[in-house]
Write a protein that holds these residues in place. Sequence first.
Motif, PDB file in Angstrom:
ATOM      1  N   MET A   1      -3.041  -5.140 -16.872  1.00 54.75           N
ATOM      2  CA  MET A   1      -2.244  -4.127 -16.154  1.00 54.75           C
ATOM      3  C   MET A   1      -3.120  -3.338 -15.186  1.00 54.75           C
ATOM      4  SD  MET A   1       0.060  -2.754 -19.333  1.00 54.75           S
ATOM      5  CE  MET A   1       0.777  -1.404 -18.403  1.00 54.75           C
ATOM      6  N   GLU A   2      -4.364  -3.051 -15.613  1.00 52.26           N
ATOM      7  CA  GLU A   2      -5.264  -2.272 -14.760  1.00 52.26           C
ATOM      8  C   GLU A   2      -5.641  -3.039 -13.508  1.00 52.26           C
ATOM      9  OE1 GLU A   2      -9.598  -1.044 -15.661  1.00 52.26           O
ATOM     10  OE2 GLU A   2      -8.357   0.569 -16.437  1.00 52.26           O
ATOM     11  N   LYS A   3      -5.765  -4.387 -13.648  1.00 48.33           N
ATOM     12  CA  LYS A   3      -6.071  -5.200 -12.474  1.00 48.33           C
ATOM     13  C   LYS A   3      -4.957  -5.090 -11.444  1.00 48.33           C
ATOM     14  CE  LYS A   3      -8.873  -8.719 -14.823  1.00 48.33           C
ATOM     15  NZ  LYS A   3      -8.926 -10.140 -15.237  1.00 48.33           N
ATOM     16  N   GLU A   4      -3.729  -5.020 -11.937  1.00 50.95           N
ATOM     17  CA  GLU A   4      -2.586  -4.979 -11.025  1.00 50.95           C
ATOM     18  C   GLU A   4      -2.405  -3.596 -10.410  1.00 50.95           C
ATOM     19  OE1 GLU A   4      -0.909  -7.633 -10.170  1.00 50.95           O
ATOM     20  OE2 GLU A   4      -2.195  -8.815 -11.472  1.00 50.95           O
ATOM     21  N   MET A   5      -2.847  -2.551 -11.102  1.00 53.50           N
ATOM     22  CA  MET A   5      -2.616  -1.193 -10.598  1.00 53.50           C
ATOM     23  C   MET A   5      -3.945  -0.442 -10.536  1.00 53.50           C
ATOM     24  SD  MET A   5      -0.443   1.918 -12.243  1.00 53.50           S
ATOM     25  CE  MET A   5      -1.750   2.275 -13.390  1.00 53.50           C
ATOM     26  N   SER A   6      -4.485  -0.290  -9.327  1.00 52.17           N
ATOM     27  CA  SER A   6      -5.737   0.421  -9.159  1.00 52.17           C
ATOM     28  C   SER A   6      -5.479   1.837  -8.689  1.00 52.17           C
ATOM     29  CB  SER A   6      -6.611  -0.322  -8.132  1.00 52.17           C
ATOM     30  OG  SER A   6      -7.667   0.493  -7.700  1.00 52.17           O
ATOM     31  N   MET A   7      -6.154   2.772  -9.315  1.00 55.36           N
ATOM     32  CA  MET A   7      -6.026   4.169  -8.904  1.00 55.36           C
ATOM     33  C   MET A   7      -6.476   4.344  -7.456  1.00 55.36           C
ATOM     34  SD  MET A   7      -5.164   7.184  -9.628  1.00 55.36           S
ATOM     35  CE  MET A   7      -5.309   8.640  -8.598  1.00 55.36           C
ATOM     36  N   GLY A   8      -7.504   3.572  -7.060  1.00 59.03           N
ATOM     37  CA  GLY A   8      -7.971   3.652  -5.674  1.00 59.03           C
ATOM     38  C   GLY A   8      -6.894   3.240  -4.692  1.00 59.03           C
ATOM     39  N   ASP A   9      -6.131   2.169  -5.047  1.00 54.26           N
ATOM     40  CA  ASP A   9      -5.045   1.724  -4.173  1.00 54.26           C
ATOM     41  C   ASP A   9      -3.943   2.773  -4.077  1.00 54.26           C
ATOM     42  OD1 ASP A   9      -6.396  -0.637  -3.766  1.00 54.26           O
ATOM     43  OD2 ASP A   9      -5.352  -1.698  -5.378  1.00 54.26           O
ATOM     44  N   VAL A  10      -3.660   3.424  -5.207  1.00 48.75           N
ATOM     45  CA  VAL A  10      -2.648   4.492  -5.200  1.00 48.75           C
ATOM     46  C   VAL A  10      -3.066   5.610  -4.260  1.00 48.75           C
ATOM     47  CG1 VAL A  10      -1.538   6.263  -6.612  1.00 48.75           C
ATOM     48  CG2 VAL A  10      -1.840   3.957  -7.516  1.00 48.75           C
ATOM     49  N   MET A  11      -4.339   5.996  -4.319  1.00 50.43           N
ATOM     50  CA  MET A  11      -4.824   7.078  -3.461  1.00 50.43           C
ATOM     51  C   MET A  11      -4.757   6.691  -1.984  1.00 50.43           C
ATOM     52  SD  MET A  11      -8.031   8.636  -5.590  1.00 50.43           S
ATOM     53  CE  MET A  11      -8.344   9.860  -4.328  1.00 50.43           C
ATOM     54  N   ASN A  12      -5.102   5.433  -1.684  1.00 46.65           N
ATOM     55  CA  ASN A  12      -5.005   4.978  -0.293  1.00 46.65           C
ATOM     56  C   ASN A  12      -3.574   5.039   0.209  1.00 46.65           C
ATOM     57  OD1 ASN A  12      -7.717   4.486   0.027  1.00 46.65           O
ATOM     58  ND2 ASN A  12      -7.594   2.307  -0.494  1.00 46.65           N
ATOM     59  N   GLU A  13      -2.623   4.728  -0.693  1.00 43.04           N
ATOM     60  CA  GLU A  13      -1.213   4.786  -0.299  1.00 43.04           C
ATOM     61  C   GLU A  13      -0.770   6.215  -0.027  1.00 43.04           C
ATOM     62  OE1 GLU A  13       2.597   2.625  -1.975  1.00 43.04           O
ATOM     63  OE2 GLU A  13       0.808   1.920  -3.015  1.00 43.04           O
ATOM     64  N   LEU A  14      -1.260   7.125  -0.844  1.00 42.23           N
ATOM     65  CA  LEU A  14      -0.882   8.530  -0.674  1.00 42.23           C
ATOM     66  C   LEU A  14      -1.555   9.157   0.536  1.00 42.23           C
ATOM     67  CD1 LEU A  14      -0.998   9.742  -4.396  1.00 42.23           C
ATOM     68  CD2 LEU A  14       1.012   9.091  -3.040  1.00 42.23           C
ATOM     69  N   GLY A  15      -2.749   8.654   0.879  1.00 39.29           N
ATOM     70  CA  GLY A  15      -3.443   9.178   2.051  1.00 39.29           C
ATOM     71  C   GLY A  15      -4.370  10.331   1.726  1.00 39.29           C
ATOM     72  N   TYR A  16      -4.997  10.854   2.791  1.00 32.97           N
ATOM     73  CA  TYR A  16      -5.988  11.920   2.631  1.00 32.97           C
ATOM     74  C   TYR A  16      -5.389  13.195   2.040  1.00 32.97           C
ATOM     75  CZ  TYR A  16      -8.549   8.881   5.884  1.00 32.97           C
ATOM     76  OH  TYR A  16      -9.157   7.808   6.489  1.00 32.97           O
TER      77      TYR A  16
END
Length: 601
Positions: free
Chosen positions: A92-107
């Motif tokens: 599950m962690e491979k599929e959902m990265s916290m880093g990717d979530v942050m990039n989606e949310l933006g600065y």
Amino acid sequence: MAQIERLCANPVPMNSAEQIQNIIMFLQRSSDLSKHVDSLMQILSLLQSKDHTQFVLNPVLPDELHDATSLRDLDLFHECRDDDFDDILAEMEKEMSMGDVMNELGYGCSADASQCKEILSLFTPLTEITLSRILGAIARTHAGLEDNQNTFSTFTLALGCSTMSDLPPLSSWNVDVLVKAIKQLAPNTNWIRVVENLDYEGFYIPTEEAFSFFMSVYKYACQEPFPLHAVCGSVWKNTEGQLSFLRYAVASPPEVFTFAHSARQLPYVDAVPGLKLQSGQANHAWLCLDLLDVLCQLSEMGHASFARSMLEYPLKQCPEMLLLGMAHINTAYNLIQYEVSFAVFPMIIKSTMSNGMILHIWHVNPNIVLRGFVDAQNMEPDCTIRILEICQELKILSSVLEMIPSPFAIRLAVIASQKELVDLEKWLSINLSTYKDVFFEECLKFVKEVQFGRSQDFSAQPFHHSGALLNLYMEKIPVILKLLKAHIGLITSTKLSEEIEKFQAVVLDSTPRLQNGEAADSSTSEGYADDIEAEANSYFHQMFSGQLTIEAMVQMLARFKESSVKREHSIFECMIGNLFEEYRFFPKYPERQLRIAAVLF
């Protein structure tokens, strides 16, 4: 008990739940054996049933054990599946990265400290693995991330987080806010472990600016020196990501990144007097042996071009230092090490100041020195004399002659025998007796090369020696031929035996003297000094071996004929006399040499 122990040591799939129920019932009916029911249940929890139905054990257990024993055994059964649960979480962690979530949310998610902490708290616990993904993601997107204000607002509202709509938009991540929020949520974070977990699919440093940003985040979060072992202690699974990091690390100024604290450093200062740290190497990158080691390994895994591009700078700015470092590295193929040696060694051989460095490399890795000598000879055959001087001064001549490939050892031994440093007959005899056909063939090739140059029956690439070096070689040809003849009984190849017989018949019996660099036996040549004879014959040999064109020979003879210098005029007369004396040998000349003589006439 013996049966249970064997079952525990060698677990096997059980055929059916009925067998297990029978065993449990047997144990329970015995007052002495009922105490082993719990042990058996633990064993059963480790076994896989062929039918995937869970064992229904409750009906066979007495009422008094129903609650206590069965529930406890059920707990044991579920505990043994913890590894499976961890595997699922990892997937599950491979599929959902916290880093990717942050990039989606933006600065925007790093604009305010309390809001950033609130968002990050949704993903607790913040493990070192999670933080490594965050660190890699924000470095890759440190600038140029599109404005995702709508996504960010929707996200915060959906999760019931407070909104800060009046905050100005950011053009990059707010490092101060991010690191403080992480430290509050995970105060015991081991940032060394964070860096050690950067080897994951997707990590990549795209630009120099991204690298500088990455390092600024690390330095803000951790006061410890950067853990070099994490990036150059071994080859990553994500080799592209590792190379992207190292590429910018080696080129960074020391205030951004330094290798000065590397555990494996080149001890160049003490080992090689006079070698100083070149300018532009303040970050000590090319003194780090771990860096060189991992680059050499990566080059042999399909990344040679990338590694070469990284080595262009040290090859130009500090080639000696790079060669010294590479001498300490051994890999499966030594690909990059030999490429560096090929580029640097012929250059340092020419300098008498480099003898100390060559001796140091010899003690560290003699193969690099041997390879360097071979490369230097291939590029410039006349450097054999310089190589001999180095070997003599460093007292390594006997070792070099023993270890260097035969074609080069023969040349070196011949020159060394001229200076009485080697007993050529004894050396040839030992090697012919030891290596037989192989060494015999190399000796024959050498004689052919010296005798005929680029002849039609000599397939190996000849060396283009100067006249002086050729004369030195020519003097020892009779010795070599004598030894070959004396040891012909040791070789097993009939082809080689026939070849040496044929060769000696042509060279020794027919004696095309001018090709051999010998004086003609005639009254014409009598009265000339030995040095006049030697120089005259060297010119003929150069012409017949292809090192001097016929046109150049004719022009030289015409110049010597009209020269006012007595020596040059004497050389002209000697050469013309020898040339006419050679007439009687022309019927025995090989075709190539006969054509050369014809054009000269």
